[in-house]
Design a protein around this motif. Sequence first.
Motif, PDB file in Angstrom:
ATOM      1  N   THR A 109      -0.005   9.614  -3.463  1.00  0.00           N
ATOM      2  CA  THR A 109      -1.063  10.461  -3.378  1.00  0.00           C
ATOM      3  C   THR A 109      -0.927  11.670  -2.336  1.00  0.00           C
ATOM      4  OG1 THR A 109      -2.107   8.842  -1.976  1.00  0.00           O
ATOM      5  CG2 THR A 109      -2.590   8.936  -4.321  1.00  0.00           C
ATOM      6  N   LEU A 110       0.049  11.105  -1.194  1.00  0.00           N
ATOM      7  CA  LEU A 110       0.333  11.908  -0.373  1.00  0.00           C
ATOM      8  C   LEU A 110       1.488  13.010  -0.450  1.00  0.00           C
ATOM      9  CD1 LEU A 110      -0.801   9.606   2.883  1.00  0.00           C
ATOM     10  CD2 LEU A 110      -2.071  11.618   1.878  1.00  0.00           C
ATOM     11  N   ARG A 111       1.735  14.315   0.209  1.00  0.00           N
ATOM     12  CA  ARG A 111       2.669  15.087  -0.064  1.00  0.00           C
ATOM     13  C   ARG A 111       3.989  14.288   0.737  1.00  0.00           C
ATOM     14  NH1 ARG A 111       2.019  20.187   2.165  1.00  0.00           N
ATOM     15  NH2 ARG A 111       4.273  20.477   1.583  1.00  0.00           N
ATOM     16  N   GLU A 112       3.758  14.134   2.019  1.00  0.00           N
ATOM     17  CA  GLU A 112       4.780  13.560   2.903  1.00  0.00           C
ATOM     18  C   GLU A 112       4.298  12.811   4.152  1.00  0.00           C
ATOM     19  OE1 GLU A 112       8.562  15.712   3.509  1.00  0.00           O
ATOM     20  OE2 GLU A 112       7.544  15.945   5.555  1.00  0.00           O
ATOM     21  N   PHE A 113       4.717  11.723   4.315  1.00  0.00           N
ATOM     22  CA  PHE A 113       4.378  10.954   5.643  1.00  0.00           C
ATOM     23  C   PHE A 113       5.389  10.030   6.116  1.00  0.00           C
ATOM     24  CE2 PHE A 113       3.103   8.159   1.934  1.00  0.00           C
ATOM     25  CZ  PHE A 113       3.427   6.923   2.431  1.00  0.00           C
ATOM     26  N   TYR A 172      11.441   6.130   8.135  1.00  0.00           N
ATOM     27  CA  TYR A 172      11.814   6.853   6.716  1.00  0.00           C
ATOM     28  C   TYR A 172      10.592   7.729   6.602  1.00  0.00           C
ATOM     29  CZ  TYR A 172       9.824   2.629   4.369  1.00  0.00           C
ATOM     30  OH  TYR A 172       8.788   1.558   4.312  1.00  0.00           O
ATOM     31  N   VAL A 173      10.885   8.468   5.485  1.00  0.00           N
ATOM     32  CA  VAL A 173      10.029   9.343   5.032  1.00  0.00           C
ATOM     33  C   VAL A 173       9.536   9.153   3.630  1.00  0.00           C
ATOM     34  CG1 VAL A 173       9.154  12.004   4.516  1.00  0.00           C
ATOM     35  CG2 VAL A 173      10.642  11.474   6.629  1.00  0.00           C
ATOM     36  N   LEU A 174       8.208   9.098   3.096  1.00  0.00           N
ATOM     37  CA  LEU A 174       7.526   8.642   1.787  1.00  0.00           C
ATOM     38  C   LEU A 174       6.843  10.171   1.370  1.00  0.00           C
ATOM     39  CD1 LEU A 174       6.813   5.136   1.943  1.00  0.00           C
ATOM     40  CD2 LEU A 174       8.785   6.073   0.699  1.00  0.00           C
ATOM     41  N   GLY A 175       6.666  10.253   0.109  1.00  0.00           N
ATOM     42  CA  GLY A 175       5.768  11.014  -0.229  1.00  0.00           C
ATOM     43  C   GLY A 175       6.233  11.621  -1.632  1.00  0.00           C
ATOM     44  N   ARG A 176       5.120  12.248  -2.333  1.00  0.00           N
ATOM     45  CA  ARG A 176       5.446  13.036  -3.664  1.00  0.00           C
ATOM     46  C   ARG A 176       6.164  14.190  -3.630  1.00  0.00           C
ATOM     47  NH1 ARG A 176       0.037  14.411  -3.077  1.00  0.00           N
ATOM     48  NH2 ARG A 176      -0.346  16.741  -3.488  1.00  0.00           N
ATOM     49  N   ASP A 235       0.812  -1.212  -0.037  1.00  0.00           N
ATOM     50  CA  ASP A 235       0.032  -0.081  -0.094  1.00  0.00           C
ATOM     51  C   ASP A 235       0.751   1.194   0.080  1.00  0.00           C
ATOM     52  OD1 ASP A 235      -2.216  -1.815   0.072  1.00  0.00           O
ATOM     53  OD2 ASP A 235      -2.477  -1.287   2.293  1.00  0.00           O
ATOM     54  N   LEU A 236       2.050   1.370   0.563  1.00  0.00           N
ATOM     55  CA  LEU A 236       2.819   2.309   0.636  1.00  0.00           C
ATOM     56  C   LEU A 236       3.221   3.218  -0.563  1.00  0.00           C
ATOM     57  CD1 LEU A 236       5.326   1.346   3.594  1.00  0.00           C
ATOM     58  CD2 LEU A 236       3.202   2.380   3.621  1.00  0.00           C
ATOM     59  N   PRO A 237       3.602   2.545  -1.931  1.00  0.00           N
ATOM     60  CA  PRO A 237       3.759   3.373  -2.915  1.00  0.00           C
ATOM     61  C   PRO A 237       2.726   4.031  -3.525  1.00  0.00           C
ATOM     62  CG  PRO A 237       4.489   0.905  -3.175  1.00  0.00           C
ATOM     63  CD  PRO A 237       4.084   1.093  -2.074  1.00  0.00           C
TER      64      PRO A 237
END
Length: 155
Positions: A91-95, A115-119, A84-86
């Motif tokens: 879709t989310l800026r940062e999480f 770690y941090v993910l997001g677009r 689900d993370l990719p």
Amino acid sequence: MRTQRQVVDYSLQKRALLRDVHNGKVGTLEVCDASPYLKNAARFHGEPTDERCPVCRRDNLTLVHYIYGDELKHSAGQAHRLADLPVLAMTLREFQVFVVEVCQSCAWNHLIEQYVLGRDALQADELDQGGAVASSASGRHRETGSSSHRREGRQ
């Protein structure tokens, strides 16, 4: 993952804690204290691994991915599958993602990675690429302009 950044690895802490457990400085009851919520998250949302539990050696560990971020609102702090993370990262800026390993048998649990993910990372990459293209194009333009001035000066 492409947008993964600000990675913190807790393997050294884990190694030190396990050394203290095996030396008897820390009791197993202190480290095998996973809450029922964490064990349920591991059961329903966790990713099984091939790594045996370092404490009881009976069961393989399960990884649970918890996510937190301002845009998540009421779903912040929920466990999600790795698959689900990719989708969320696009879709989310940062999480933030916190990865916890859990043993279903003895309740061992330890934070192993954050770690941090997001677009937002994609936008920064696009800006960097766009800036490099613009600067190289303007550099070519300047060279052309300066050479035409030199030609005019020579004539």
